[in-house]
Motif scaffolding. Structure first.
Motif, PDB file in Angstrom:
ATOM      1  N   ASN A   1      13.208  28.381  25.851  1.00 38.99           N
ATOM      2  CA  ASN A   1      12.002  27.996  25.104  1.00 38.99           C
ATOM      3  C   ASN A   1      11.346  26.734  25.652  1.00 38.99           C
ATOM      4  OD1 ASN A   1      12.135  30.178  23.363  1.00 38.99           O
ATOM      5  ND2 ASN A   1      13.346  29.080  21.824  1.00 38.99           N
TER       6      ASN A   1
ATOM      7  N   SER B   1       8.541  27.712  27.773  1.00 39.42           N
ATOM      8  CA  SER B   1       7.591  28.686  27.209  1.00 39.42           C
ATOM      9  C   SER B   1       6.130  28.260  27.312  1.00 39.42           C
ATOM     10  CB  SER B   1       7.947  28.969  25.743  1.00 39.42           C
ATOM     11  OG  SER B   1       7.871  27.782  24.976  1.00 39.42           O
TER      12      SER B   1
ATOM     13  N   PHE C   1       5.069  31.203  32.749  1.00 42.99           N
ATOM     14  CA  PHE C   1       6.270  31.567  31.987  1.00 42.99           C
ATOM     15  C   PHE C   1       6.424  33.077  31.852  1.00 42.99           C
ATOM     16  CE2 PHE C   1       8.275  32.442  27.775  1.00 42.99           C
ATOM     17  CZ  PHE C   1       9.545  31.976  28.083  1.00 42.99           C
TER      18      PHE C   1
ATOM     19  N   ARG D   1       9.417  35.311  30.075  1.00 42.50           N
ATOM     20  CA  ARG D   1      10.656  35.152  29.313  1.00 42.50           C
ATOM     21  C   ARG D   1      11.830  35.902  29.941  1.00 42.50           C
ATOM     22  NH1 ARG D   1      12.419  33.163  24.655  1.00 42.50           N
ATOM     23  NH2 ARG D   1      10.318  32.418  24.162  1.00 42.50           N
TER      24      ARG D   1
END
Length: 274
Positions: A183, A186, A191, A193
């Protein structure tokens, strides 16, 4: 055999392995073999992967090993024996030490190690638990190099590869949950994930450790001067050495600050109760 271990010595070295690297041949030989049961017993507390039985050449129940590896196993045997004796009979340990001190040259070595240990003990004083705990915020005692990277990440600035790696290694060392580490990235413009999760988990499995302060300087990641951080720039006062001592690692920076904060709270509590 004096130690009740089955170790074989060969006056003439025996060949046990042939390595071929880029057409270069290397024949490995040794004068020593040890029975696998004794090898397992002596190496059980040594965690290096290369010491595992499956990673060592073995024939007819005997493991081939170099002189240095044999010495390391015997060192571990002696260490465990001393700890065993110490736990049951401190008098025997003292007697053994007195006998060793009579050996020429041993006292000099003993005094040198003792002096080094006295200095090291001071560092252990600051060895406070800095592992992540749910609900605890450690970011206020992070070193400026980490604060700088975290600030850039929060602002959505793109991070250099070296900054990303260092941040991941640092947070892993504090045992931050992988999801929290992910995170952190993020807000970055690139980014992803799934990709970040893979890279974070890969680094965790590999057990990479954060860089030392010297390495951070060489990578231009040290932010001590930019943030005018007194602890980084001046270090801390060593009572043992009676001088200022430099911070050499960012994790020690966290330990020192947490220790200092703890002592401050304890002193305040004592003042209120008196």
């Amino acid at each position: 055999r004096d130690l009740n271990h089955d170790v074989l010595y060969y006056q003439e070295p025996i060949k046990y392995k042939l390595n071929i690297v880029k057409d270069q041949k290397e024949i490995l030989s040794t004068n020593f073999r040890i029975h696998y049961t004794d090898y397992l017993s002596l190496s059980s507390s040594l965690r290096d992967d290369y010491r595992r039985l499956v990673n060592n050449p073995i024939s007819e129940g005997y493991v081939f090993l170099s002189r240095n590896n044999l010495i390391r196993l015997l060192q571990e045997y002696i260490r465990n024996k001393i700890l065993e004796i110490k736990s049951t009979d401190q008098g025997n340990v003292d007697k053994m030490r007195d006998q060793l001190l009579k050996i020429d040259g041993f006292r000099e070595i003993y005094d040198k190690i003792l002096a080094q240990w006295e200095v090291k003990k001071e560092e252990f004083e600051y060895s406070i638990d800095i592992q992540y705990k749910q609900g605890e915020n450690l970011s206020n005692i992070f070193p400026p190099c980490i604060k700088e990277i975290l600030s850039k990440a929060r602002e959505g600035e793109n991070l250099e590869h070296t900054e990303r790696l260092y941040l991941v290694f640092f947070l892993h060392a504090l045992e931050y949950p992988s999801e929290e580490v992910i995170n952190v990235f993020s807000s970055l413009p690139d980014f992803d994930r799934e990709k970040t999760a893979y890279q974070v988990e890969f680094a965790k499995k590999k057990g990479y450790t954060p860089h030392s302060c010297d390495t951070l300087k060489s990578l231009n990641l040290c932010m001590a001067k930019k943030h005018n951080d007194k602890l980084c720039l001046e270090g801390y006062y060593s009572k043992k050495l009676d001088e200022q001592k430099k911070i050499k690692h960012p994790l020690f920076y966290v330990q020192f600050n947490k220790y200092k904060n703890l002592k401050t709270r304890e002193n305040l509590a004592e003042g209120e109760s008196s």
